[in-house]
Design a protein around this motif. Structure first.
Motif, PDB file in Angstrom:
ATOM      1  N   ARG A 122      69.752 -60.057  93.373  1.00 42.20           N
ATOM      2  CA  ARG A 122      70.858 -61.037  93.420  1.00 42.20           C
ATOM      3  C   ARG A 122      70.436 -62.122  93.918  1.00 42.20           C
ATOM      4  N   ALA A 123      69.462 -62.326  94.822  1.00 48.81           N
ATOM      5  CA  ALA A 123      69.054 -63.374  95.510  1.00 48.81           C
ATOM      6  C   ALA A 123      67.910 -64.117  94.362  1.00 48.81           C
ATOM      7  N   ALA A 124      67.186 -63.307  93.924  1.00 47.57           N
ATOM      8  CA  ALA A 124      66.248 -64.104  92.656  1.00 47.57           C
ATOM      9  C   ALA A 124      66.957 -64.353  91.250  1.00 47.57           C
ATOM     10  N   THR A 125      68.222 -63.857  91.128  1.00 50.85           N
ATOM     11  CA  THR A 125      69.091 -64.443  89.934  1.00 50.85           C
ATOM     12  C   THR A 125      69.720 -65.675  90.663  1.00 50.85           C
ATOM     13  N   ILE A 126      70.080 -65.832  91.846  1.00 53.98           N
ATOM     14  CA  ILE A 126      70.588 -67.061  92.323  1.00 53.98           C
ATOM     15  C   ILE A 126      69.731 -68.292  92.416  1.00 53.98           C
ATOM     16  N   ASN A 127      68.474 -67.594  92.780  1.00 53.00           N
ATOM     17  CA  ASN A 127      67.437 -68.933  93.111  1.00 53.00           C
ATOM     18  C   ASN A 127      66.541 -69.203  91.783  1.00 53.00           C
ATOM     19  N   HIS A 128      66.974 -68.369  90.598  1.00 49.38           N
ATOM     20  CA  HIS A 128      66.186 -68.556  89.560  1.00 49.38           C
ATOM     21  C   HIS A 128      64.586 -68.172  89.586  1.00 49.38           C
ATOM     22  N   ASP A 129      64.376 -67.173  90.343  1.00 50.95           N
ATOM     23  CA  ASP A 129      63.024 -66.467  90.479  1.00 50.95           C
ATOM     24  C   ASP A 129      62.817 -65.539  89.280  1.00 50.95           C
ATOM     25  N   ASP A 130      61.523 -65.110  89.316  1.00 49.15           N
ATOM     26  CA  ASP A 130      61.125 -64.178  88.165  1.00 49.15           C
ATOM     27  C   ASP A 130      61.630 -62.816  88.592  1.00 49.15           C
ATOM     28  N   LEU A 131      62.544 -62.161  87.849  1.00 56.48           N
ATOM     29  CA  LEU A 131      63.294 -60.927  88.155  1.00 56.48           C
ATOM     30  C   LEU A 131      62.462 -60.051  88.066  1.00 56.48           C
ATOM     31  N   ARG A 167      74.351 -63.588  83.840  1.00 64.50           N
ATOM     32  CA  ARG A 167      73.756 -64.643  84.952  1.00 64.50           C
ATOM     33  C   ARG A 167      72.448 -64.784  84.763  1.00 64.50           C
ATOM     34  N   ILE A 168      71.662 -64.209  83.982  1.00 60.08           N
ATOM     35  CA  ILE A 168      69.989 -64.339  83.758  1.00 60.08           C
ATOM     36  C   ILE A 168      69.789 -65.127  82.913  1.00 60.08           C
ATOM     37  N   ASP A 169      68.904 -66.327  83.101  1.00 58.25           N
ATOM     38  CA  ASP A 169      68.466 -67.342  82.138  1.00 58.25           C
ATOM     39  C   ASP A 169      67.095 -66.879  81.844  1.00 58.25           C
ATOM     40  N   PRO A 170      66.632 -67.134  80.540  1.00 58.78           N
ATOM     41  CA  PRO A 170      65.486 -66.747  80.094  1.00 58.78           C
ATOM     42  C   PRO A 170      64.202 -67.584  80.768  1.00 58.78           C
ATOM     43  N   SER A 171      64.695 -68.479  81.218  1.00 58.01           N
ATOM     44  CA  SER A 171      63.786 -69.927  81.630  1.00 58.01           C
ATOM     45  C   SER A 171      63.237 -69.290  83.264  1.00 58.01           C
ATOM     46  N   GLN A 172      64.023 -68.644  83.897  1.00 59.72           N
ATOM     47  CA  GLN A 172      63.558 -68.220  85.143  1.00 59.72           C
ATOM     48  C   GLN A 172      62.243 -67.302  84.973  1.00 59.72           C
ATOM     49  N   TYR A 173      62.043 -66.601  83.910  1.00 54.95           N
ATOM     50  CA  TYR A 173      60.841 -65.585  83.863  1.00 54.95           C
ATOM     51  C   TYR A 173      59.480 -66.443  83.912  1.00 54.95           C
TER      52      TYR A 173
END
Length: 285
Positions: A122-131, A167-173
């Motif tokens: 959840r923290a990675a999703t909010i901060n747009h980190d690589d899941l 809530r997942i953005d492909p650009s956060q990978y």
């Protein structure tokens, strides 16, 4: 002994002693004095003394080893409850009662680990980190890596894309460039088709099994089908959100829910644009 064999050697030992002592206790010959030497301490020494020592010797992560010792100790008690004759059990009934307390404690530990992992995701999703990195670090904290970690990573992605896929953005990978694949060869459409097929046939098959076979079989098969449906839904949602990526050193291959594969760019000899259908073969991936 190589590293791969060290990781699985205690498990192989557990399988071997389960088979050997199972044959020993079930036999009636000179080996066990025609059933008069079915002593429970024979399995107790191998399963609850030697096996934990092997885990401590061959495990680099002692915390991970202690958790595995508890899990496999419960398995040894479970195996012993089935293979040791009842008339030969003295200490084993007390171990069987303690097994349930141990399993309850393990469930609490596992639920805590899952809650911690969900918090990290959840923290990675909010901060747009690589899941993928967030999931891997959370899983390896409790498992220490290996095949079990890869299975848990896959399972974590199933639940993540089922409930948090929107809530997942492909650009956060990770990757400087991202490429999609879900529109090629009807991959996403095919997954959606299977989802509708399962939804259509599930109640029909459940009723047929309920009245023709048994209610228990119908419930078990319906549960497994629902779990497969959950996987397909997560796979469908992940295809458009887990891209194939490129950075300065690696080609990062992701497809659906499966674990990613990093291919070093220096290992790629040449690239040729495909002009048609690539037939299946061992050399083609």
């Amino acid at each position: 002994m190589n590293a791969a064999l060290k990781k699985i050697f205690p498990l192989l030992f557990l399988i071997c002693i389960s088979i050997f002592w199972g044959l020993y206790y079930s036999s009636n010959g000179p080996l066990n004095d025609y059933g008069r030497a079915n002593y429970e301490w024979l399995l107790l020494i191998d399963g609850l003394i030697i096996l934990p020592i092997l885990y401590l010797i061959y495990s680099e992560n002692k915390r991970n080893a202690l958790l595995k010792i508890l899990v496999f100790g419960s398995l040894v008690v479970l195996v012993g409850s089935y293979i040791i004759p009842n008339q030969s059990k003295v200490l084993w009934p007390y171990l069987e009662m303690g097994r349930y307390l141990l399993l309850a404690g393990l469930v609490i530990v596992e639920m805590t680990a899952i809650a911690t992992m969900c918090s990290a995701i959840r923290a990675a999703t909010i901060n747009h980190d690589d899941l993928d990195i967030a999931i891997r670090s959370s899983v390896e904290k409790y498992t220490g890596g290996g095949v079990l970690a890869q299975i848990l990573e896959f399972e974590a992605r199933v639940w993540m894309f089922t409930f948090l896929g929107h809530r997942i953005d492909p650009s956060q990978y990770h990757g400087s460039k991202h490429f999609s694949y879900h529109l090629k060869a009807g991959a996403k459409t095919t997954a959606l088709g299977f989802i509708f097929i399962i939804l259509f046939e599930l109640p029909i098959v459940h009723l047929l099994l309920h009245f023709i076979w048994s209610p228990m079989a119908a419930n078990i098969i319906s549960f497994l089908t629902l779990f497969g449906l959950l996987f397909l839904v997560a796979e469908y949602r992940s295809m458009g959100r887990r891209p194939i990526s490129l950075n300065n050193d690696y080609l990062i291959v992701r497809f659906g829910l499966f674990n990613q594969k990093n291919i070093c760019l220096s290992d790629i000899h040449s690239i040729t644009q495909s002009s048609g259908y690539a037939p299946r073969s061992k050399a083609v991936k």
